[in-house]
Design an enzyme around this catalytic site. Structure first.
Site, PDB file in Angstrom:
ATOM      1  NE  ARG A   1      -4.329  -1.220   0.088  1.00 18.43           N
ATOM      2  CZ  ARG A   1      -4.550  -2.277  -0.707  1.00 18.43           C
ATOM      3  NH1 ARG A   1      -3.616  -2.674  -1.559  1.00 18.43           N
ATOM      4  NH2 ARG A   1      -5.705  -2.925  -0.658  1.00 18.43           N
TER       5      ARG A   1
ATOM      6  CG  HIS B   1      -2.910  -0.886  -6.756  1.00 16.86           C
ATOM      7  ND1 HIS B   1      -3.243  -0.206  -5.606  1.00 16.86           N
ATOM      8  CD2 HIS B   1      -3.063  -2.201  -6.454  1.00 16.86           C
ATOM      9  CE1 HIS B   1      -3.595  -1.075  -4.662  1.00 16.86           C
ATOM     10  NE2 HIS B   1      -3.491  -2.303  -5.166  1.00 16.86           N
TER      11      HIS B   1
ATOM     12  CD  GLU C   1      -2.755   3.070  -5.478  1.00 14.86           C
ATOM     13  OE1 GLU C   1      -3.756   2.331  -5.595  1.00 14.86           O
ATOM     14  OE2 GLU C   1      -1.659   2.668  -5.077  1.00 14.86           O
TER      15      GLU C   1
HETATM   16  C1  DGY Z   1      -5.732  -6.051  -2.744  1.00 14.89           C
HETATM   17  O1  DGY Z   1      -6.307  -7.130  -2.897  1.00 14.89           O
HETATM   18  O2  DGY Z   1      -5.676  -5.490  -1.654  1.00 14.89           O
HETATM   19  C2  DGY Z   1      -5.104  -5.439  -3.940  1.00 14.89           C
HETATM   20  O3  DGY Z   1      -4.406  -4.302  -3.620  1.00 14.89           O
HETATM   21  C3  DGY Z   1      -6.135  -5.164  -5.012  1.00 14.89           C
HETATM   22  O4  DGY Z   1      -7.189  -4.476  -4.485  1.00 14.89           O
END
Ligand code: DGY
Length: 321
Positions: free
Chosen positions: A240, A287, A269
């Site tokens: 993240r 991402h 994002e």
């Molecule tokens: C997650 O599964 O957390 C990925 O970042 C995609 O959303």
């Protein structure tokens, strides 16, 4: 015939997921595949028994407080749940689930791609060939960092971290890790445990982040911690954006403290950080850690499994609140 529960699927999921969902639920789709605002989510909650959202839909305490009593479950299509205020949802009695396990391989693939791309100057090389700027070759040209045999430090040795460790061993890397608890020997496979992040950072040439974003991990990679890495180290983030203080990352790249970075997750994002673009040694992706056909189906099915269990009166396997 029993009435099917009404389910809002907030984004465009895989065809297989949508077909299965349509078989078992009264489905409301988001035809434009756009991100709904908090007010729109609140309005939608009055018409549905369940929501199947992605990490792009924010369930803040304020939104949760105004959700309709009709909404019973949020079955996320993500392993990360930092977009959900779990305390507020739990207090409202709204069940929350996620999709662990099924995206570990895909995410570790992207982490490896970022690691290799950052180490071997992939963004710079691709841009050079693509733009026609590749006009010469020399043994001193585009020299990067070899990862084979180097030390990788994994922050968060959960499911994705453990797959990343296996992939790294394929490159003869020495695996070090920090985790809230030490792994059993049969899971650690000889990886060296550090009981603090600081201790880990001083002992790795590459650091790869695989922990969730929580109040404790927000801003984890700040100037002080980046300064503990050996000069020229590489940072990889597929977890993240909130884990990294982006201005501190930029400063570390500019001073050479960090040799390169591979980044799939950003504070903002979509969009990312425009300041990163000036640095060819920051290799970036938008991402897409879990974005494979196989994994999208698996995530969708896992979310539906959780919904099916809930509406059959069972505890969903991946209940997080
Ligand atoms: C997650 O599964 O957390 C990925 O970042 C995609 O959303």
């Amino acid at each position: 015939m029993p009435v099917k529960p009404t389910l809002w699927i907030s984004r465009k999921l895989s065809d297989n997921t949508l077909a299965r969902a349509a078989r078992d639920y009264e489905v409301i789709l988001n035809a434009q595949d756009r991100v709904y605002s908090g007010d729109e989510i609140i309005a939608m909650s009055a018409d549905v028994d369940a929501i199947l959202p992605c990490h792009s839909e924010l369930f803040s305490a304020d939104v949760v407080a105004r959700l309709s009593d009709r909404l019973k479950i949020i079955a996320n299509h993500s392993v990360g749940v930092d977009h959900c205020d779990l305390g507020a949802l739990g207090a409202r009695g709204i069940v929350v689930t996620n999709t662990p396990d099924v995206l570990s391989d895909a995410t570790a693939e992207i982490a490896m791609l970022l690691l290799l791309g950052a180490a071997r100057r992939a963004a710079e090389g691709d841009q050079m060939v693509r733009s026609g700027a590749w006009t010469e070759w020399s043994p001193s040209f585009m020299v990067g960092t070899q990862v084979t045999g180097k030390r990788i430090g994994i922050v968060g040795m959960g499911r994705v971290g453990q797959v990343m460790a296996r992939r790294a061993r394929g490159f003869d890397m020495e695996v070090h890790y920090h985790n809230r608890s030490r792994l059993a020997d049969e899971l650690a496979h000889g990886a060296v445990y550090h009981d603090t992040v600081e201790g880990l950072l001083a002992n790795c040439d590459v650091v790869s982040l695989h922990c969730p974003a929580t109040p404790e991990t927000t801003g984890l990679m700040n100037a002080q911690r980046l300064a503990l890495l050996p000069a020229g180290a590489i940072l990889v983030n597929t977890a993240r954006g909130a884990l990294v203080v982006e201005d501190d990352l930029l400063a570390a790249i500019e001073t050479g403290r960090l040799g390169a970075a591979g980044i799939d997750c950003f504070m903002t994002e979509p969009g990312g950080n425009p300041k990163f673009a000036a640095h060819p040694n920051i290799f970036m992706l938008p991402h897409i850690g879990s974005a494979t056909r196989e994994t999208r189906d698996a995530m969708g099915f896992r979310a539906l499994d959780n919904l099916d269990a809930f509406f059959a009166g069972r505890e969903p396997g991946d209940k997080v609140a």
